[in-house]
Scaffold this active site. Structure first.
Site, PDB file in Angstrom:
ATOM      1  N   ARG A 176     -11.592 -13.988  -3.390  1.00 39.41           N
ATOM      2  CA  ARG A 176     -12.069 -15.126  -2.588  1.00 39.41           C
ATOM      3  C   ARG A 176     -13.574 -15.062  -2.391  1.00 39.41           C
ATOM      4  O   ARG A 176     -14.227 -16.075  -2.217  1.00 39.41           O
ATOM      5  CB  ARG A 176     -11.297 -15.179  -1.265  1.00 39.41           C
ATOM      6  CG  ARG A 176     -11.456 -13.970  -0.406  1.00 39.41           C
ATOM      7  CD  ARG A 176     -10.391 -13.877   0.678  1.00 39.41           C
ATOM      8  NE  ARG A 176      -9.084 -13.494   0.129  1.00 39.41           N
ATOM      9  CZ  ARG A 176      -7.974 -13.381   0.848  1.00 39.41           C
ATOM     10  NH1 ARG A 176      -7.994 -13.629   2.148  1.00 39.41           N
ATOM     11  NH2 ARG A 176      -6.833 -13.028   0.284  1.00 39.41           N
TER      12      ARG A 176
ATOM     13  N   LYS B 244      -6.660   0.377  -3.731  1.00 34.02           N
ATOM     14  CA  LYS B 244      -5.234   0.073  -3.882  1.00 34.02           C
ATOM     15  C   LYS B 244      -4.437   1.356  -4.100  1.00 34.02           C
ATOM     16  O   LYS B 244      -4.983   2.325  -4.628  1.00 34.02           O
ATOM     17  CB  LYS B 244      -5.022  -0.820  -5.114  1.00 34.02           C
ATOM     18  CG  LYS B 244      -5.484  -2.246  -4.963  1.00 34.02           C
ATOM     19  CD  LYS B 244      -5.202  -3.031  -6.236  1.00 34.02           C
ATOM     20  CE  LYS B 244      -5.664  -4.472  -6.117  1.00 34.02           C
ATOM     21  NZ  LYS B 244      -4.950  -5.261  -5.129  1.00 34.02           N
TER      22      LYS B 244
HETATM   23  N1  BES Z   1      -5.990  -9.191  -7.386  1.00 30.03           N
HETATM   24  C1  BES Z   1      -5.385  -9.046  -6.113  1.00 30.03           C
HETATM   25  C2  BES Z   1      -4.131  -9.907  -5.965  1.00 30.03           C
HETATM   26  C3  BES Z   1      -2.933  -9.531  -6.772  1.00 30.03           C
HETATM   27  C4  BES Z   1      -1.998  -8.668  -6.268  1.00 30.03           C
HETATM   28  C5  BES Z   1      -2.714 -10.100  -8.006  1.00 30.03           C
HETATM   29  C6  BES Z   1      -0.865  -8.351  -7.000  1.00 30.03           C
HETATM   30  C7  BES Z   1      -1.592  -9.789  -8.752  1.00 30.03           C
HETATM   31  C8  BES Z   1      -0.666  -8.905  -8.240  1.00 30.03           C
HETATM   32  C9  BES Z   1      -6.344  -9.454  -5.009  1.00 30.03           C
HETATM   33  O1  BES Z   1      -7.684  -9.217  -5.241  1.00 30.03           O
HETATM   34  C10 BES Z   1      -5.975  -8.662  -3.794  1.00 30.03           C
HETATM   35  O2  BES Z   1      -6.048  -7.471  -3.867  1.00 30.03           O
HETATM   36  N2  BES Z   1      -5.571  -9.345  -2.759  1.00 30.03           N
HETATM   37  C11 BES Z   1      -5.179  -8.697  -1.552  1.00 30.03           C
HETATM   38  C12 BES Z   1      -5.665  -9.531  -0.398  1.00 30.03           C
HETATM   39  C13 BES Z   1      -5.477  -8.880   0.935  1.00 30.03           C
HETATM   40  C14 BES Z   1      -6.382  -7.691   1.061  1.00 30.03           C
HETATM   41  C15 BES Z   1      -5.772  -9.909   1.987  1.00 30.03           C
HETATM   42  C16 BES Z   1      -3.646  -8.612  -1.557  1.00 30.03           C
HETATM   43  O3  BES Z   1      -2.990  -9.546  -2.014  1.00 30.03           O
HETATM   44  O4  BES Z   1      -3.135  -7.587  -1.131  1.00 30.03           O
HETATM   45 ZN    ZN Z   2      -8.279  -7.220  -4.712  1.00 29.21          ZN
END
Ligand code: BES
Ligand code: ZN
Ligand code: ZN
Length: 497
Positions: free
Chosen positions: A351, A277
């Site tokens: 997921r 990230k």
């Molecule tokens: N934990 C994150 C989702 C999240 C993002 C929660 C912002 C709270 C605030 C999750 O694991 C994630 O990173 N999801 C990705 C999925 C994508 C790669 C399809 C996302 O939302 O960017």
């Molecule tokens: Zn994630």
């Protein structure tokens, strides 16, 4: 805070501070505030008539009584327009009054509970305590400087005028306290940093809860989950030095009751893994175990309230970090269900661990599965930090959730799970991919999960937005919110009533 119930009347009660609520510009005062007004020579009605206290929602004004009544001070707190009053406003007003009292430095206060606008003593007391205790929540565990400046209310006395009122007030006190304490426990876990709230710490918490509340707990190590075939959970867990734990907690096992499975995402820190990230706001990703926290807290309430259901909590807990052992984009994983997944992004780890947890939940043959997960940033974009994304395969379970939401004020909004969305998850090399398009990201995440629940009634709650907040709400301070706990508790209570 020490909270007690006693027989007594507001206008006769001697205390540091007496709390009184009023609707906005009332035609006539009723109940405790009217009695106090009479005893105080019409002081309150004069204030209202002259526009010095209007009773607007969340308005608070403090007065000294100079001995006119036994209470030293009176706090007048506004409830807003009578016609717009509901328990959500009541919780907010209770919270605002509590915060005002705390910030004034007052340590003890009293409040007489009496039916209000058609609401009964029991529900008013429960919601009063929920608003009050959740609004007063503070997370000070790691503050070492100026600890003596932290203000706290020490004592609350709830007054009931008659014997008939005392019982429902005591009942509401008990349930309101149990629920609030559990939400605060969930908030503590979410606010706790990733270096303290590790998968091991979550497992320990589950073990402590099991001991205290007569539940069965099982904690599987990563090598055990590997032997069981949880290829998706293992893939995420193996990138981290901090050992992953797959936790199950069972309440009312083997009693022949209906089974409900609660599955909570327990990523104790989500760096994104190899698909790392951006660093801005990455610290927020300590809240990626909010689903797990909500499951633990809900089970604590279920056991304390002795809800007659067999409840299974399932928490896949791990960090998501990059390392030489981490899983990689392009890897193909074999899930516990036997289905294979091509990893497109290691940041769509929630997921993956949930897929194995959902499959695992099927062995309990539940009447319903509810998962809670901070699953997608897309859900935050869609619904903001106030609303939970709601998905599911069963209209009647969805309806139950919506009803519980209505009662608790934990807002949900339903999004579709049409088959067409699944096209985005097709893979050339495996059964499906873990990521589709950016568009409809929350729905695609939910569609992925739906492939692991077979035909069992299932609901997915995407709590990515409301899990922690930057702008406070009436009874939700900033930080971890404990979202989902009150919603699930209401669902379980209503399930059996
Ligand atoms: N934990 C994150 C989702 C999240 C993002 C929660 C912002 C709270 C605030 C999750 O694991 C994630 O990173 N999801 C990705 C999925 C994508 C790669 C399809 C996302 O939302 O960017
Ligand atoms: Zn994630
Ligand atoms: Zn995550």
């Amino acid at each position: 805070m020490d909270i007690r119930v006693e027989k007594g009347k507001a206008e006769k009660h001697s205390c540091e501070l007496l709390l009184l609520f009023s609707f906005e510009s009332p035609e006539k005062l009723e109940g405790p505030i009217q009695n106090v007004d009479l005893a105080w020579g019409g002081f309150i009605s004069t204030l209202i008539r002259q526009g010095d206290f209007k009773g607007e929602l969340f308005q608070c004004r403090l007065f000294h009584t100079h001995g006119a009544i036994p209470a030293q001070r009176v706090l007048l707190a506004g409830l807003g327009k009578r016609g717009e009053f509901d328990l959500e406003k009541w919780r907010g007003a209770s919270s605002k009054a509590g915060q005002f009292i705390r910030d004034s430095g007052v340590k003890k206060f009293a409040f007489q509970i009496r039916k209000l606008n058609g609401y009964l003593e029991r529900e008013l007391t429960e919601s009063f305590l929920i608003g009050l205790l959740l609004g007063l929540y503070q997370f000070n565990e790691f503050k070492t400087v100026d600890r003596d400046k932290i203000k706290e209310i020490e004592e609350l006395l709830l007054l009931g005028e008659t014997d008939e009122e005392i019982q429902p007030i005591s009942d509401g006190l008990r349930t309101g306290k149990i629920i609030s304490e559990a939400v605060c426990m969930a908030r503590d876990l979410v606010n706790g940093p990733g270096n303290k709230v590790t998968p091991t710490a979550l497992a320990k918490k589950a073990e402590e809860m099991a001991k205290e509340h007569h539940m069965e707990v099982q904690v599987f190590e990563v090598n055990q989950t590997e032997a069981m075939g949880m290829g998706a959970f293992v893939a995420v867990a193996k990138g981290s030095q901090e050992p992953g734990k797959f936790i199950t907690l069972e309440y009312n096992k083997n009693k022949g009751l209906d089974t409900i499975a609660l599955v909570g995402k327990g990523i104790t820190f989500d760096s994104g893994g190899i698909s790392i990230k951006p660093s801005e706001k990455m610290e927020r990703m300590k809240d990626d175990m909010s689903g797990a926290a909500a499951v633990l807290a809900t089970m604590q309430v279920a056991s304390k309230l002795q809800i007659p259901l067999h409840i299974v909590g399932i928490i896949p807990a791990t960090e998501n970090l990059p390392s030489g052992k981490a899983y990689k984009p392009g890897d193909i994983l074999k899930t516990l269900s036997g289905q294979t997944v091509e990893v497109i992004s290691t940041d769509a780890e929630g997921r993956l661990i949930l897929s194995d947890a959902l499959t695992y939940s099927l062995r309990y043959q539940p009447k319903g599965i509810i998962d809670l997960a901070t699953l997608t940033g897309a859900c935050v974009i869609a619904l903001g930090d106030y609303v939970i994304g709601l998905f599911g395969n069963d209209e009647s379970l969805l309806k139950r959730i919506e009803e519980a939401s209505e009662k608790t004020g934990e807002r949900v909004w339903k999004l579709p799970l049409w088959d067409e969305y699944f096209d985005y998850l097709k893979s050339d090399v495996a059964d499906f991919r873990n990521v589709g398009t950016r568009a409809a990201g929350a729905i695609i995440g939910a569609i992925f999960l739906s492939k692991f629940v077979e035909r069992i009634p299932w609901v997915h709650l995407d709590i990515a937005g409301p899990a922690s907040i930057e702008k406070e709400r009436p009874y939700v301070p900033t930080g971890g919110t404990g979202v989902g706990v009150r919603l699930l508790v209401q669902l379980l209570r209503d399930w059996v009533s």
